[in-house]
Structure formats: C-alpha cells, structure tokens
Design an enzyme around this catalytic site. Structure first.
Site, PDB file in Angstrom:
ATOM      1  N   GLU A  15      29.660 109.365 109.896  1.00 16.19           N
ATOM      2  CA  GLU A  15      30.335 110.260 110.828  1.00 16.19           C
ATOM      3  C   GLU A  15      31.716 110.657 110.306  1.00 16.19           C
ATOM      4  OE1 GLU A  15      29.995 107.660 114.244  1.00 16.19           O
ATOM      5  OE2 GLU A  15      28.554 109.025 115.163  1.00 16.19           O
ATOM      6  N   CYS A  47      44.951 117.948  92.740  1.00 15.47           N
ATOM      7  CA  CYS A  47      43.735 117.140  92.803  1.00 15.47           C
ATOM      8  C   CYS A  47      43.354 116.717  91.387  1.00 15.47           C
ATOM      9  CB  CYS A  47      42.594 117.913  93.465  1.00 15.47           C
ATOM     10  SG  CYS A  47      41.109 116.923  93.737  1.00 15.47           S
TER      11      CYS A  47
END
Length: 445
Positions: free
Chosen positions: A415, A96
C-alpha cells in the site's frame, strides 16, 4: 409462442454464461502469467531496485516496463545515445544519483561519447537547448509555453523535429516522475546492481512475451547488429526478494575480485564484457545549469500571468492522448495503460482517497477539475500525508533525508508503494498535459 421464445432464451443464457466464464479464466490466466514472469526474471538475475519495489503490483509493473522499454529502446526518432542522455538530464534536475548512474552506464553501452558525461557544456547544442524545457517541466511545469516549443523547433542545423521533441518530452516527464518514486520509496540509497545481464534483462528476453505466457525460456541471443538497434531495458522486473542479501553478495564478490568504483571523470572506453562488471557513479550536478531554480508554490504566487490549467479545456483523454499518439506512434496507448493500471490497483482505502491524492498533486501543479469538490482533500488526507505527497511530488530530492515520512503506520508495504505509484503517475500526466498543450498551441498558431 412466448413459451417457445423463453425456451430459446435458455441456450442463449448458457452461452453467455460460458463466454463470461471464459473471459474470467483468461483474465486469471493473464495474472498467473504475469506472476510467472516475475519469478522467471528473478531467478535469472538482473534485479534492479525500482522494479523490485514495484513488483508487489505485477499488473502495473508490466505496464510500466512496457512503456519504459518502448521509449528507451524501441523504434523512435531519437538515437539511443540521446535517449539515455536526456534521461540523465531529467534525473539530474532532482539530484537522483541512482537514475543518473543507471543511465550513464546505459549511455556508454549504446556507444555514447564518454566526454558527454563531463557535463552539458560537452554535448551538442541541440541537447543544451533542451535544458530550459527540462528545468521548467521538472520544477514549475505551468511555465511551459509555446515559446519553449518554438525555440526548439526553429530552423537550423541544431533544431529539433516535432517527432523528436515529443519523444524527448515523454522521456523528460517519465524520468522526472520516476525520480519522485525513487526518492519516495528510498531506492536512491541503493547502489546500482553490479552484476546484471546486458541491459538488465535476460539476454534476448522481450517484455511482450509476458502477455503471451512465453516466460519459461528466453529466446536465442540476438546478433550484434540487432543488439545495437534494439537494446533490452536496464530495468528488469522481479518478484519481491531480499534486496539486502543480493547487495551484500555483490559487495562481497566485488571485494574478492578487487573491483573499483568507476567515476565519470575517469570514464574510458572499455569492452562490453568489462562494462557489465562496473558500477557507474555520476555527479548529477554536472548536468544542472541553474541549481537555484526549483519548485515554487503555485497557489501563493503573486503574478496573474499563469492562469489555472482547467482540465475541461485540455484533458489527457480528449486532447493529450490523441496528439502524443499521432506524433509518437503507440506511446499514447502505453501511457494510457499506465494511468489506468495505477488507478485500478486495489486499495483498502477506496477510490475516493486515490482520487484525492491524484487531484491534490495536480492542484499543487496548477491543474484544476471543475467537477471535483476539493474539500474532500482535507477530509481524506491527513496533514502529514499531504506534506509527504507534496515533498515527493514537488521537490523529491529533499526526501534524501526524509523530514516527513509516509504516515499511516499500519499500511502494508504494497500500500505504501501504491501511494508512491499514484504520486509518480499523477505527476507524469501533469507534465505531459502542460507540454502537449504548449505543442498544440505552437501547431495552431
């Protein structure tokens, strides 16, 4: 007599109703304060992509930032340099680059030795010894055993104290799971902000002010000594704004000033003022000693050495919470608030779907609930959704080139973020359960 008692009930009912109305107003005011906090921080700058993604769920974001701020910057057994370096080690396990660069910059700001950023061979042995636990928790947490804990806590100059190890474990799990969110939300492709306030948040701003409504103006700047001991978090919260415009503006300003990208192999000590103007590019592979080690299918393994982790035997509520809170004061409450906040977020798909996502992630990591019908997972989660959840939760770095994008095209952006938050928090709790159970086994042995 009965008539008299009924008449007495009316004032009592009215009083209860007034109390209930007051509680409703207080809750509504807290939500408004949280939103004002987002706006105030957005106006002051210091935008980071992770917080911007989470800002569509302000109540959760506040809980997340409180926890992150506490483990990285508030009182604790580990020095600040160690905390950010452990974060680098954790994020590097999933390649990452966003988090590695972020914490590399913060590591230097708190006085870290630039030589450490050359790789694990340049750090003290006690940090090198943490690599095995870091690797196991990140990819195969069910391998976490009492022997890992015992090896770190053995006597000697390079040993860890139990309190230090617990904070390190929380940091590792936090950054592993955050890496999942970074890749799942596409944040890893976003450069670290060039122009941020020192440590990311407005000078002197305290996250605790959000709950008290003190967001109209920042408090006075801290003194240098205070600034050294209590740094403010590099991750600041913000309202959803156009990130592309801010990045473009930063890039234009960078080109105008002729600034250069600073690579880790050429890192040198500079003044704090100069550091705020730089972006740190760190190679995650420098901090990985076993690149071949990765996630393996728990359900398909042939060995029977590692039994299923049954929550009925060791759960967060009954065991993990009390242990971590006792060894690392208050962190249990902060983590518990995160878990409750993410499960309480409103969803158009209902609580059954959220539980299916949570339990499916735990199942892939070897954790089972005896009171749950796992047939619901196949009923509620489409195959594409299961593939997405598995890739983000178990090998998130593979999502740098997404092979299985999040399905359910009609989903609103908030969402989609909610799904990624569930993945992050479920993974965080799973790693903590394995690590804390191993610590418990060490303590009672």
């Amino acid at each position: 007599m009965l008539i008299f008692m009924k008449e007495m009930d009316y004032p009592l009912r009215n009083q209860c109703q007034r109390v209930q109305n007051q509680v409703t107003k207080v809750n509504a005011e807290k939500e408004r304060v949280s939103l004002r906090c987002m706006k105030a921080l957005a106006n002051r700058g210091g935008v980071d992509a992770v917080s911007q993604q989470m800002a569509s769920h302000p109540q959760y974001l506040e809980s997340f930032l409180r926890t992150q701020h506490y483990i990285l910057h508030m009182d604790g057994p580990l020095p600040l340099q160690y905390r950010h370096y452990i974060a680098i080690m954790a994020a590097a396990q999933h390649h990452c680059g966003y988090l590695v660069s972020l914490h590399s910059a913060q590591f230097l700001r708190v006085g870290g030795d630039p030589l450490w950023l050359q790789g694990l061979e340049a750090v003290p042995p006690r940090l090198q010894h943490l690599d095995q636990l870091n690797k196991v928790l990140a990819h195969q947490p069910w391998l976490t055993a009492r022997s890992h804990i015992q090896a770190l806590l053995k006597t000697g100059e390079q040993c860890w104290s139990l309190a230090e190890l617990v904070q390190a474990v929380v940091l590792l799990a936090h950054c592993h799971s955050l890496s999942s969110f970074v890749f799942g939300s596409g944040t890893d492709t976003v450069p670290v902000p060039l122009h941020i306030a020192p440590n990311g948040t407005p000078p002197g701003y305290c996250l605790c002010d959000a709950a008290n409504g003190n967001v109209s103006a920042p408090p006075p700047l801290t003194t240098p000594s205070e600034h050294t001991t209590r740094r403010w978090s590099l991750d600041s919260s913000c309202e959803m704004v156009c990130l592309k415009e801010r990045i473009q503006k930063s890039q234009e300003e960078k080109e105008r000033k002729g600034e250069c990208v600073l690579h880790t192999q050429t890192l040198q000590h500079t003044d704090v003022e100069d550091e705020e103007e730089m972006i740190y590019s760190a190679d995650p592979s420098r901090f990985i000693t076993d690149p071949e080690f990765g996630y393996q299918e728990f359900a398909r393994r042939e060995e029977d050495h590692f039994q299923v982790f049954r929550v009925q035997d060791y759960s967060w509520e009954d065991h993990g919470f009390s242990l971590v809170n006792r060894l690392y004061s208050d962190i249990g409450h902060l983590l518990d608030d995160r878990f409750r906040s993410v499960t309480a977020l409103p969803s158009s798909h209902g609580p059954d779907l959220k539980r299916a996502i949570w339990n499916y992630i735990h199942c892939m990591l070897g954790i089972r609930y005896d009171d749950y019908d796992y047939g619901e997972v196949n009923q509620l989660l489409e195959r594409e959704m299961k593939l997405y959840i598995k890739s983000v939760a178990c090998y998130p770095d593979a999502t740098k080139t997404p092979l299985c994008p999040l399905p359910w095209a009609p989903l609103k952006p908030s969402e989609r973020i909610h799904v990624n938050l569930l993945i992050m928090e479920a993974r965080l709790q799973a790693e903590l359960l394995y690590a804390l159970r191993a610590i418990t086994q060490y303590m009672i042995a």
